[in-house]
Design a protein around this motif. Structure first.
Motif, PDB file in Angstrom:
ATOM      1  N   VAL A  96      -2.026   9.986  -1.841  1.00 60.66           N
ATOM      2  CA  VAL A  96      -0.833   9.479  -2.519  1.00 60.66           C
ATOM      3  C   VAL A  96      -0.527   8.057  -2.040  1.00 60.66           C
ATOM      4  O   VAL A  96      -0.570   7.782  -0.833  1.00 60.66           O
ATOM      5  CB  VAL A  96       0.383  10.388  -2.231  1.00 60.66           C
ATOM      6  N   VAL A  97      -0.197   7.166  -2.991  1.00 59.49           N
ATOM      7  CA  VAL A  97       0.257   5.842  -2.575  1.00 59.49           C
ATOM      8  C   VAL A  97       1.608   6.002  -1.867  1.00 59.49           C
ATOM      9  O   VAL A  97       2.411   6.866  -2.231  1.00 59.49           O
ATOM     10  CB  VAL A  97       0.383   4.873  -3.777  1.00 59.49           C
ATOM     11  N   PRO A  98       1.875   5.190  -0.841  1.00 56.53           N
ATOM     12  CA  PRO A  98       3.103   5.384  -0.043  1.00 56.53           C
ATOM     13  C   PRO A  98       4.378   5.386  -0.867  1.00 56.53           C
ATOM     14  O   PRO A  98       5.307   6.147  -0.582  1.00 56.53           O
ATOM     15  CB  PRO A  98       3.077   4.197   0.932  1.00 56.53           C
ATOM     16  N   THR A  99       4.440   4.559  -1.922  1.00 57.52           N
ATOM     17  CA  THR A  99       5.671   4.464  -2.699  1.00 57.52           C
ATOM     18  C   THR A  99       5.922   5.693  -3.563  1.00 57.52           C
ATOM     19  O   THR A  99       7.017   5.847  -4.113  1.00 57.52           O
ATOM     20  CB  THR A  99       5.642   3.218  -3.600  1.00 57.52           C
ATOM     21  N   ASN A 221       2.369  -1.338   6.521  1.00 60.16           N
ATOM     22  CA  ASN A 221       1.917  -0.336   5.562  1.00 60.16           C
ATOM     23  C   ASN A 221       2.773   0.922   5.644  1.00 60.16           C
ATOM     24  O   ASN A 221       2.461   1.935   5.032  1.00 60.16           O
ATOM     25  CB  ASN A 221       0.441   0.012   5.773  1.00 60.16           C
ATOM     26  N   SER A 222       3.872   0.849   6.391  1.00 60.52           N
ATOM     27  CA  SER A 222       4.782   1.975   6.564  1.00 60.52           C
ATOM     28  C   SER A 222       6.142   1.657   5.954  1.00 60.52           C
ATOM     29  O   SER A 222       6.801   0.683   6.352  1.00 60.52           O
ATOM     30  CB  SER A 222       4.954   2.298   8.056  1.00 60.52           C
ATOM     31  N   ILE A 223       6.586   2.474   5.003  1.00 55.14           N
ATOM     32  CA  ILE A 223       7.904   2.288   4.417  1.00 55.14           C
ATOM     33  C   ILE A 223       8.989   2.553   5.453  1.00 55.14           C
ATOM     34  O   ILE A 223      10.043   1.903   5.451  1.00 55.14           O
ATOM     35  CB  ILE A 223       8.068   3.191   3.185  1.00 55.14           C
ATOM     36  N   VAL A 224       8.738   3.487   6.359  1.00 59.90           N
ATOM     37  CA  VAL A 224       9.713   3.762   7.428  1.00 59.90           C
ATOM     38  C   VAL A 224       9.953   2.505   8.262  1.00 59.90           C
ATOM     39  O   VAL A 224      11.094   2.191   8.636  1.00 59.90           O
ATOM     40  CB  VAL A 224       9.234   4.930   8.312  1.00 59.90           C
ATOM     41  N   THR A 237      14.363  -5.640   1.858  1.00 60.96           N
ATOM     42  CA  THR A 237      13.056  -5.281   1.322  1.00 60.96           C
ATOM     43  C   THR A 237      13.192  -4.919  -0.139  1.00 60.96           C
ATOM     44  O   THR A 237      14.293  -4.771  -0.673  1.00 60.96           O
ATOM     45  CB  THR A 237      12.421  -4.123   2.122  1.00 60.96           C
ATOM     46  N   VAL A 238      12.050  -4.774  -0.800  1.00 61.56           N
ATOM     47  CA  VAL A 238      11.995  -4.337  -2.192  1.00 61.56           C
ATOM     48  C   VAL A 238      11.213  -3.030  -2.229  1.00 61.56           C
ATOM     49  O   VAL A 238      10.082  -2.961  -1.738  1.00 61.56           O
ATOM     50  CB  VAL A 238      11.311  -5.389  -3.089  1.00 61.56           C
ATOM     51  N   LEU A 239      11.829  -1.994  -2.824  1.00 56.63           N
ATOM     52  CA  LEU A 239      11.203  -0.676  -2.887  1.00 56.63           C
ATOM     53  C   LEU A 239      11.398  -0.069  -4.269  1.00 56.63           C
ATOM     54  O   LEU A 239      12.346  -0.429  -4.983  1.00 56.63           O
ATOM     55  CB  LEU A 239      11.811   0.261  -1.834  1.00 56.63           C
ATOM     56  N   ALA A 244      13.959   4.037  -2.574  1.00 54.51           N
ATOM     57  CA  ALA A 244      15.215   3.419  -2.134  1.00 54.51           C
ATOM     58  C   ALA A 244      16.349   4.436  -2.133  1.00 54.51           C
ATOM     59  O   ALA A 244      17.167   4.478  -1.201  1.00 54.51           O
ATOM     60  CB  ALA A 244      15.555   2.244  -3.037  1.00 54.51           C
ATOM     61  N   ASN A 245      16.396   5.285  -3.156  1.00 52.60           N
ATOM     62  CA  ASN A 245      17.458   6.284  -3.231  1.00 52.60           C
ATOM     63  C   ASN A 245      17.297   7.362  -2.171  1.00 52.60           C
ATOM     64  O   ASN A 245      18.283   7.852  -1.613  1.00 52.60           O
ATOM     65  CB  ASN A 245      17.482   6.926  -4.624  1.00 52.60           C
ATOM     66  N   THR A 246      16.038   7.731  -1.889  1.00 55.00           N
ATOM     67  CA  THR A 246      15.792   8.807  -0.922  1.00 55.00           C
ATOM     68  C   THR A 246      16.008   8.343   0.513  1.00 55.00           C
ATOM     69  O   THR A 246      16.726   8.984   1.284  1.00 55.00           O
ATOM     70  CB  THR A 246      14.358   9.344  -1.071  1.00 55.00           C
ATOM     71  N   LEU A 247      15.380   7.213   0.877  1.00 58.77           N
ATOM     72  CA  LEU A 247      15.433   6.749   2.264  1.00 58.77           C
ATOM     73  C   LEU A 247      16.586   5.787   2.515  1.00 58.77           C
ATOM     74  O   LEU A 247      17.220   5.825   3.568  1.00 58.77           O
ATOM     75  CB  LEU A 247      14.111   6.089   2.637  1.00 58.77           C
ATOM     76  N   GLY A 248      16.848   4.912   1.559  1.00 63.89           N
ATOM     77  CA  GLY A 248      17.893   3.914   1.767  1.00 63.89           C
ATOM     78  C   GLY A 248      19.265   4.512   1.912  1.00 63.89           C
ATOM     79  O   GLY A 248      20.039   4.146   2.815  1.00 63.89           O
ATOM     80  N   SER A 249      19.600   5.476   1.049  1.00 65.40           N
ATOM     81  CA  SER A 249      20.924   6.083   1.137  1.00 65.40           C
ATOM     82  C   SER A 249      21.085   6.864   2.429  1.00 65.40           C
ATOM     83  O   SER A 249      22.151   6.870   3.036  1.00 65.40           O
ATOM     84  CB  SER A 249      21.155   7.001  -0.067  1.00 65.40           C
TER      85      SER A 249
END
Length: 298
Positions: A96-99, A221-224, A237-239, A244-249
């Motif tokens: 799976v691509v990270p995004t 290469n890590s969104i975290v 950042t741009v996601l 963005a909704n899952t991790l950003g909030s």
């Protein structure tokens, strides 16, 4: 012969005899003897080697390609026999691509509801690596971008549409904005995914279309890691919207729609072209189609 082909495929993948032996669950002398036996059986040299692996011969490359297909077909046959014995069960490997990782639980849940005997291994990879893994049957399926960069010979099911958000610290000067134009990112402190990620290549193109020279003072290469840097208050950042909704909030950040251009890219499930389709892969495709037909999941 299948065991010996499995040894050769592992060596081709790992480029190292010790790691290949570990992957196959055998001692290194057993693996080496198996490859030598395969060479004797076929009457050709398959691997250039001294005390360590050097490279495959041209004949070795051809045998690896055949071996990958034969091993994949054998795995599919065993799945068919498992179904005949008492139901669908087994192991699916997803790359799976990270995004798109935030989408995976929805797909695995839909599949497990139909087939509780299925287990999953989910690995994060670049889109290019996913295409290679599908071509070599190292992954049963992938979740990646559709129609943007070549994928090879695959079947696909669209899962979602990726839209982009600027993720900023809560209370920043961007807070409260209903949207941000891509051109406004010029000169800002950005942390972005590394250029080997297709998402980053998309970001670069969108910024260039808006007249912005893409620059990032932090790449990962890590969104975290990106989220952690935004939380520090010094970066943004741009996601994709889903990430963005899952991790950003959860991190107390704000996700703001990016516009001008208003960009959308399709994400989908992709599987290698095999005839017949292996039962586990068919189950995953059916679950994806069922999930997307409901629209609420994706």
């Amino acid at each position: 012969m299948l065991d010996k082909l499995g040894f050769l495929v592992a060596v081709a993948r790992e480029r190292n005899f010790r790691r290949a032996a570990e992957a196959c669950g055998v001692a290194q002398p057993t693996l080496s003897a198996g490859i030598k036996g395969l060479e004797a059986e076929l009457g050709v040299l398959l691997v250039h080697r001294s005390s360590r692996f050097q490279r495959l011969t041209p004949e070795g490359e051809k045998v690896v390609a055949w071996g990958q297909r034969m091993l994949a077909d054998t795995r599919a046959m065993r799945q068919e026999l498992q179904v005949a014995r008492g139901g669908l069960a087994g192991h699916l490997r997803l790359a799976v691509v990270p995004t798109a990782l935030a989408l995976v639980p929805l797909l695995t849940l839909a599949c497990r509801r139909r087939n509780p005997g299925i287990r999953f291994t989910i690995l994060s990879h670049t889109s290019e690596a996913i295409a290679d893994m599908l071509a070599s049957f190292e992954a049963d399926a992938g979740i990646t971008y559709l129609g943007n960069e070549p994928l090879g010979s695959v079947r696909s099911v669209p899962l979602s549409t990726e839209r982009y958000r600027l993720v900023v610290p809560a209370g920043s000067r961007w807070s409260g904005r209903s949207s941000v134009a891509w051109a406004e990112l010029a000169g800002e402190s950005l942390c972005l995914l590394t250029p080997d990620m297709q998402n980053r290549r998309i970001m670069d193109r969108l910024m260039q279309q808006a007249g912005v020279e893409p620059t990032a003072t932090v790449e990962s290469n890590s969104i975290v890691a990106l989220i952690a840097h935004v939380r520090s208050g010094e970066w943004m950042t741009v996601l994709p919207e889903s990430v963005a909704n899952t991790l950003g909030s959860a991190a107390g950040l704000q996700a703001i729609p990016l516009v001008s251009p208003d960009a959308e890219y399709r994400i989908g499930l992709v599987v290698p072209q095999q005839d017949p389709t292996p039962p586990l892969t068919a189950a995953l495709l059916a679950a994806a189609q069922e999930a997307t037909s409901g629209a609420a999941l994706f």
